[in-house]
Design an enzyme around this catalytic site. Structure first.
Site, PDB file in Angstrom:
ATOM      1  CB  CYS A  67      -1.014  -0.221   1.052  1.00 24.27           C
ATOM      2  SG  CYS A  67      -1.961  -1.588   0.901  1.00 24.27           S
ATOM      3  CD  GLU A 109      -2.145   7.700   9.050  1.00 25.36           C
ATOM      4  OE1 GLU A 109      -1.230   8.524   8.238  1.00 25.36           O
ATOM      5  OE2 GLU A 109      -2.880   6.872   8.279  1.00 25.36           O
TER       6      GLU A 109
END
Length: 420
Positions: free
Chosen positions: A170, A321
């Site tokens: 990704c 994240e």
């Protein structure tokens, strides 16, 4: 100016093309994204009766014959036709001089795919087991391998410069653009077509991600199933599509009077060295990727006006994240808008970072922040400004995009509004 010109050390973007679940061009998908629309719905490309996940972000009404002859349009895998279409749009947007044979020797292709020709592989595996090995297509291997997006685009356009491919799951789209940026900076090409493409919605692709329990099973939610940073998120929504951009050495772009959309000023990479699918829980790999990008750009966290997050809508990714952004940005993390456009189009895997790079450039151009849609229930572990549900006006000078891939691949790009 001699040709090729001496590298200027600066790399700019002069054209973009995109094919997404919200539209088959930049002009079509961008206004719909700003309006908070969703391109996610029931899968129509295959029978999902036996699958726990039945929704995805499909590209609708894409006609490969706009870019390929009829025979080739039927023959190539969908991820290749997406790459050819997005490249054609990018070259047209850049008004790239296609009649210059000398320039074609110095123009390369770096269009990555995280998975490659899954549709071709699914179809031909079925044929192998049903009809025997003699019935398998001779085009299986050429149209299945991920590098054929770059290879085919170079053949179609006659580009004979560096021709390569990134496969970093990704993170592929970001790494493709970032590596093309370095190719131009070091003088190995004057221009590059760079980006990512993916067409994973196939029996084997859907089965694999369902088995990994990475995707949402909230099929009833439909367009609202992708909800990054929301407390109710339960997995990503698969998407398909492509984005390609024309990168040029600044001196060359200026010499031909090109319209400069943005400049690439920073690129960072890192590895988690943690787990094959799960991100590093303390966000250290993602943090180092962002810090390296800031250092390469000569910028501080307070210079960044917007972050397009990886934001997959999985429980772990969004939490980790958020931690990484806080560690990289310090107190500035609470001041910078951080949205995930995967809420609108799903996760385009190897194409995600390329589409999101285009979004960063469009956001700077128009002074508009794309929203994180479907945000209903705040998660205390994801407490940044996620631009919930509604786009926002904001003047932008520097934008950042993150992409993180299975295998612990992390990539970050920083774009700047072009100034002399």
């Amino acid at each position: 100016m001699g040709f090729p010109p001496e590298p200027s050390g600066r790399v700019v973007i002069t054209g973009m093309g995109a094919i997404t679940p919200l539209g088959n061009s930049v002009a079509e998908f961008w206004p719909r994204m700003l309006a908070g629309e969703s391109g996610i719905g029931e899968i129509t490309l295959m029978d999902t009766t036996d699958y726990p996940t039945k929704i995805a972000g499909e590209v609708k009404d894409f006609d490969p014959e706009l870019y390929l002859d009829k025979k080739e349009a039927r023959r190539v895998d969908r991820f290749i036709s997406f790459a050819v279409g997005a490249s054609a749009m990018a070259l047209e947007d850049a008004k790239f001089p296609m009649d210059n044979d000398e320039l074609k020797l110095e123009t390369g292709c770096l269009i990555g795919s995280g998975i490659g020709g899954l549709i071709m592989m699914s179809e031909q595996t079925k044929k192998l087991h049903g009809e025997g090995p003699s019935r398998v297509s001779p085009f299986l291997v050429p149209y299945m391998i991920p590098d054929m997006a770059s290879g085919y685009v170079s053949i179609v356009n006659g580009f004979k410069g560096p021709n390569t491919c990134v496969v970093t799951a990704c993170a592929t789209g970001v790494n493709s653009i970032g590596d093309a940026y370095h190719i131009i900076k070091r003088g190995d090409a004057v221009a590059m077509l760079a980006g990512g493409t993916e067409a994973p919605i196939s029996p084997i692709g859907l089965a694999g991600f369902c088995a990994a329990r990475a995707m949402t099973t909230n099929n009833e939610a439909g367009p609202k199933a992708s909800r990054p940073f929301d407390a109710g998120r339960d997995g990503f929504v698969m998407g398909e599509g492509a984005a390609v951009m024309v990168l040029e050495d600044l001196a060359f772009a200026k010499s031909r009077g090109a319209n400069i959309l943005a400049e690439i000023v920073g690129y960072g990479m890192s590895g988690d060295a943690h787990h094959i699918t799960m991100p590093d829980p303390d966000g250290d790999g993602a943090r180092r990727s962002m810090v390296k990008a800031l250092k390469s750009a000569g910028l501080k966290p307070e210079d960044i006006d917007y972050v397009n997050a990886h934001g997959t809508s999985t429980p772990y990714n969004d939490k980790f994240e958020t931690i990484a952004i806080k560690r990289a940005f310090g107190e500035q993390a609470y001041k910078v808008p951080v949205s995930s456009t995967k809420s609108s189009i799903g996760h385009l895997l190897g194409a995600a970072g390329a589409v999101e790079s285009a979004i960063c450039i469009l956001a700077m151009r128009d002074g508009k922040l794309p929203p994180t849609i479907n945000y209903e229930t705040p998660d205390p572990d994801c407490d940044l400004d996620v631009v919930p549900n509604v786009s926002r006006d904001k003047e932008l000078r520097y934008t950042m995009t993150n992409s993180f891939g299975f295998g612990g691949h992390n990539g970050t790009l920083i774009f700047a509004r072009y100034e002399e």
